[in-house]
Design a protein around this motif. Structure first.
Motif, PDB file in Angstrom:
ATOM      1  N   CYS A  96     -36.118 -65.866 -15.825  1.00 45.96           N
ATOM      2  CA  CYS A  96     -36.971 -64.736 -15.537  1.00 45.96           C
ATOM      3  C   CYS A  96     -38.520 -65.521 -16.114  1.00 45.96           C
ATOM      4  O   CYS A  96     -39.435 -65.022 -15.267  1.00 45.96           O
ATOM      5  N   TYR A  97     -38.523 -65.816 -17.239  1.00 45.24           N
ATOM      6  CA  TYR A  97     -39.746 -66.500 -17.845  1.00 45.24           C
ATOM      7  C   TYR A  97     -40.360 -67.261 -16.971  1.00 45.24           C
ATOM      8  O   TYR A  97     -41.323 -67.461 -16.723  1.00 45.24           O
ATOM      9  N   THR A  98     -39.558 -68.371 -16.593  1.00 42.98           N
ATOM     10  CA  THR A  98     -39.720 -69.626 -15.822  1.00 42.98           C
ATOM     11  C   THR A  98     -40.436 -69.137 -14.340  1.00 42.98           C
ATOM     12  O   THR A  98     -41.428 -69.395 -14.101  1.00 42.98           O
ATOM     13  N   GLU A  99     -39.721 -68.177 -13.649  1.00 49.60           N
ATOM     14  CA  GLU A  99     -40.346 -67.866 -12.506  1.00 49.60           C
ATOM     15  C   GLU A  99     -41.500 -67.099 -12.587  1.00 49.60           C
ATOM     16  O   GLU A  99     -42.234 -67.348 -11.738  1.00 49.60           O
ATOM     17  N   THR A 118     -48.092 -65.198  -0.149  1.00 46.47           N
ATOM     18  CA  THR A 118     -46.910 -65.060  -0.533  1.00 46.47           C
ATOM     19  C   THR A 118     -46.840 -63.854  -1.826  1.00 46.47           C
ATOM     20  O   THR A 118     -47.396 -64.278  -2.706  1.00 46.47           O
ATOM     21  N   PHE A 119     -46.302 -62.625  -1.845  1.00 50.04           N
ATOM     22  CA  PHE A 119     -46.218 -61.842  -3.103  1.00 50.04           C
ATOM     23  C   PHE A 119     -45.144 -62.190  -4.112  1.00 50.04           C
ATOM     24  O   PHE A 119     -44.006 -62.800  -3.535  1.00 50.04           O
ATOM     25  N   VAL A 120     -45.342 -62.100  -5.139  1.00 45.46           N
ATOM     26  CA  VAL A 120     -44.241 -62.297  -6.246  1.00 45.46           C
ATOM     27  C   VAL A 120     -44.058 -60.774  -6.586  1.00 45.46           C
ATOM     28  O   VAL A 120     -45.044 -60.272  -7.221  1.00 45.46           O
ATOM     29  N   VAL A 132     -35.489 -76.843 -16.161  1.00 45.07           N
ATOM     30  CA  VAL A 132     -36.415 -76.004 -15.672  1.00 45.07           C
ATOM     31  C   VAL A 132     -37.603 -76.690 -16.496  1.00 45.07           C
ATOM     32  O   VAL A 132     -38.755 -76.428 -15.784  1.00 45.07           O
ATOM     33  N   LYS A 133     -37.694 -77.272 -17.545  1.00 46.59           N
ATOM     34  CA  LYS A 133     -38.713 -77.985 -18.000  1.00 46.59           C
ATOM     35  C   LYS A 133     -39.312 -79.065 -17.015  1.00 46.59           C
ATOM     36  O   LYS A 133     -40.387 -79.091 -16.727  1.00 46.59           O
ATOM     37  N   ARG A 134     -38.356 -79.538 -16.337  1.00 42.84           N
ATOM     38  CA  ARG A 134     -38.873 -80.857 -15.430  1.00 42.84           C
ATOM     39  C   ARG A 134     -39.435 -79.964 -14.170  1.00 42.84           C
ATOM     40  O   ARG A 134     -40.396 -80.455 -13.598  1.00 42.84           O
TER      41      ARG A 134
END
Length: 188
Positions: free
Chosen positions: A33-36, A1-3, A111-113
């Motif tokens: 965005c940072y998380t992804e 899968t591409f990101v 998001v942290k979890r």
């Protein structure tokens, strides 16, 4: 899968033209965005995580000759360290505090979890890590060394780092990390 990430807007796009309530912070300052991006940087091969914001102005990428254009697109979209090394969950959480969310008070703990769960799952089952051709230097190698020293990748058998710019200090950090008991017991 591409990101595929679009880290910068096309020419002529203005943040003030967005609907009211839209998070118009720069890509790397936005929480989701940072998380992804961080999720995609965990164990995915560097060739599969492309920053389309690094496409060259005026250059056309044709799908007819897919192989050559893919390599050209890949090279353009991974240049200048387009992909960061993975972060330990604690380092991710600290960095996340500097990011903006439209609904930060609710999103940050979630998001942290989610990151910690993804980190544990992906590194826990990883047998190969492909971090080649990413333009990484000593700082990125040291960051990866922290992750490996934590014992997060107990099944790791292969680590690909070729075609980076890792010098003596980065190699020393990696060697020290991998020399720790339990760091990557299957890696030879």
């Amino acid at each position: 899968t591409f990101v595929l990430r679009l880290t910068s807007f096309p020419d002529g796009h203005k943040a003030e033209d967005q609907a009211e309530g839209t998070n118009v912070a720069k890509y790397f300052d936005r929480g989701w965005c940072y998380t992804e991006q961080s999720w995609a940087s965990l164990t995915k091969s560097g060739n599969l995580s492309l920053d389309l914001g690094k496409m060259r102005d005026g250059k056309e990428y044709y799908c007819r000759s897919l192989i050559n254009d893919y390599y050209s697109l890949r090279d353009d979209c991974t240049r200048d360290g387009g992909r960061r090394p993975p972060l330990l969950p604690s380092a991710f959480a600290a960095e996340l505090e500097k990011k903006s969310f439209t609904n930060g008070k609710d999103d940050k703990p979630l998001v942290k979890r989610l990151y910690e769960a993804a980190f544990e799952e992906q590194f826990g089952k990883a047998t190969e890590l492909f971090y080649d051709s990413l333009g990484w230097g000593d700082a990125e190698a040291a960051q990866l060394a922290e992750v490996l020293a934590s014992g997060a990748a107990p099944r790791l058998e292969e680590l690909w780092l070729q075609r980076n710019e890792i010098g003596d200090e980065g190699c020393k950090a990696l060697a020290a990390a991998l020399g720790k008991e339990g760091a990557a017991p299957r890696l030879e």
